[in-house]
Design an enzyme around this catalytic site. Structure first.
Site, PDB file in Angstrom:
ATOM      1  N   SER A 161     -32.546 -51.084  -4.978  1.00 33.80           N
ATOM      2  CA  SER A 161     -31.131 -50.645  -4.519  1.00 33.80           C
ATOM      3  C   SER A 161     -30.818 -49.511  -5.338  1.00 33.80           C
ATOM      4  O   SER A 161     -31.348 -48.573  -5.660  1.00 33.80           O
ATOM      5  CB  SER A 161     -30.352 -51.831  -4.315  1.00 33.80           C
ATOM      6  OG  SER A 161     -29.237 -51.587  -3.338  1.00 33.80           O
ATOM      7  N   GLU A 175     -34.272 -53.286   6.727  1.00 33.66           N
ATOM      8  CA  GLU A 175     -33.406 -53.072   6.262  1.00 33.66           C
ATOM      9  C   GLU A 175     -32.702 -51.920   7.093  1.00 33.66           C
ATOM     10  O   GLU A 175     -33.104 -51.646   8.213  1.00 33.66           O
ATOM     11  CB  GLU A 175     -33.788 -52.240   4.776  1.00 33.66           C
ATOM     12  CG  GLU A 175     -34.410 -53.295   3.799  1.00 33.66           C
ATOM     13  CD  GLU A 175     -34.511 -52.729   2.636  1.00 33.66           C
ATOM     14  OE1 GLU A 175     -33.431 -52.135   1.807  1.00 33.66           O
ATOM     15  OE2 GLU A 175     -35.178 -52.866   1.629  1.00 33.66           O
ATOM     16  N   HIS A 230     -32.851 -56.582   2.833  1.00 34.68           N
ATOM     17  CA  HIS A 230     -32.455 -55.819   1.644  1.00 34.68           C
ATOM     18  C   HIS A 230     -32.764 -56.622   0.655  1.00 34.68           C
ATOM     19  O   HIS A 230     -33.238 -56.235  -0.700  1.00 34.68           O
ATOM     20  CB  HIS A 230     -31.269 -55.288   1.500  1.00 34.68           C
ATOM     21  CG  HIS A 230     -31.052 -54.088   0.692  1.00 34.68           C
ATOM     22  ND1 HIS A 230     -31.454 -53.080   0.239  1.00 34.68           N
ATOM     23  CD2 HIS A 230     -30.063 -54.427  -0.527  1.00 34.68           C
ATOM     24  CE1 HIS A 230     -31.078 -52.488  -0.721  1.00 34.68           C
ATOM     25  NE2 HIS A 230     -29.987 -53.336  -1.426  1.00 34.68           N
TER      26      HIS A 230
END
Length: 274
Positions: free
Chosen positions: A154, A216, A251
């Protein structure tokens, strides 16, 4: 010099170091998993992983399984960089450490509506890695300078790409999980353009792995898929780029799959990769 305190760690072959390091002399937890065998002649490969509180146990145990002989990879040193927090992700500290400077107007609203924490410390964090953490690990183990990997997820994936584009000499393998390419109105893509001009003259052999979960956010998936295309012209100049897209993963759920793929990426030999 960093103030360093070694603590016992309740898992076999693991230890914890506490560093008060970087420009602000803040506390970092450095979690280290010892390799499970003798060092190869050239030294141990090392994998440095961001968000150590969240990823250390999974990565260390995966490495322990995947380096078992006679068929496993070479033993590896796992170094996870975490914070003095009981949470898997310290949102305040990681936001500063993993991001480049950006105007607040260029950042999206946070899901909970809160203000963005202080940000823009990516280069200071890379200085910490380069000047304090990596020399500490080299003092503890014989390391293979040609197999040094950096992994982040991320915002950590953003930091990995920033490191590649601005310090390609620092690591040999860069693994960006679900990278936040959108940060700062896509300022990373300006770095990518400068990198693409500069890289051929460096005569380096580098590898980049990008991982993403198929479930995602659409823009995250699109951004991850776009990067290999943008970097494709550098294949002839020594940059190997691969994309791993994991079906039915989001995610957060993509992390274990990404960590397993990271080990293959970081440890397989050229012959095994072919």
């Amino acid at each position: 010099m960093s103030k360093e305190l070694e603590r016992s760690y309740p898992h076999r072959g693991c230890e914890e170091h506490v560093l008060y390091a970087g420009e602000r002399r803040l506390e970092y937890r450095i979690l280290v998993s010892h390799p499970s065998g003798e060092a190869p002649p050239e030294g141990y490969p090392v994998i440095y992983a961001l968000d150590g509180n969240a990823v250390f146990h999974t990565l260390a145990e995966s490495a322990r399984l995947q380096t078992r002989k006679p068929h496993g990879y070479d033993p590896v040193v796992i170094v996870a960089i975490g914070y003095p927090s009981s949470e898997p992700f310290d949102m305040t500290r990681r936001c500063y450490d993993f991001t480049m400077p950006a105007e607040l107007e260029s950042l999206p609203k946070r899901p909970d509506g809160s203000e963005w924490p202080e940000h823009g410390g990516a280069d200071s964090f890379l200085d910490l890695l380069q000047n304090e953490i990596m020399p500490m690990i080299s003092g503890l183990f014989p390391v293979d300078s040609q197999r040094q990997s950096l992994f982040g997820h991320s915002l950590g994936g953003l930091l990995v790409l920033h490191a590649l584009f601005t310090r390609p000499q620092l690591f040999t393998h860069y693994a960006a999980g679900s990278p936040s390419v959108w940060w700062g109105d896509y300022s990373l893509l300006l770095e990518q353009k400068r990198f693409s001009v500069m890289y051929p003259g460096l005569k380096l052999q580098r590898k980049l792995l990008i991982t993403i979960g198929a479930e995602e956010l659409d823009h995250m998936v699109e951004d991850a898929e776009k990067l290999p295309v943008l970097l494709a012209p550098l294949a002839a100049e020594g940059l190997q780029v691969s994309l791993a897209k994991f079906p039915q993963e989001g995610h957060v759920t993509v992390l274990p799959a990404a960590l397993s793929r990271l080990l293959r990426f970081a440890l397989e030999s050229q012959e095994e990769a072919q």
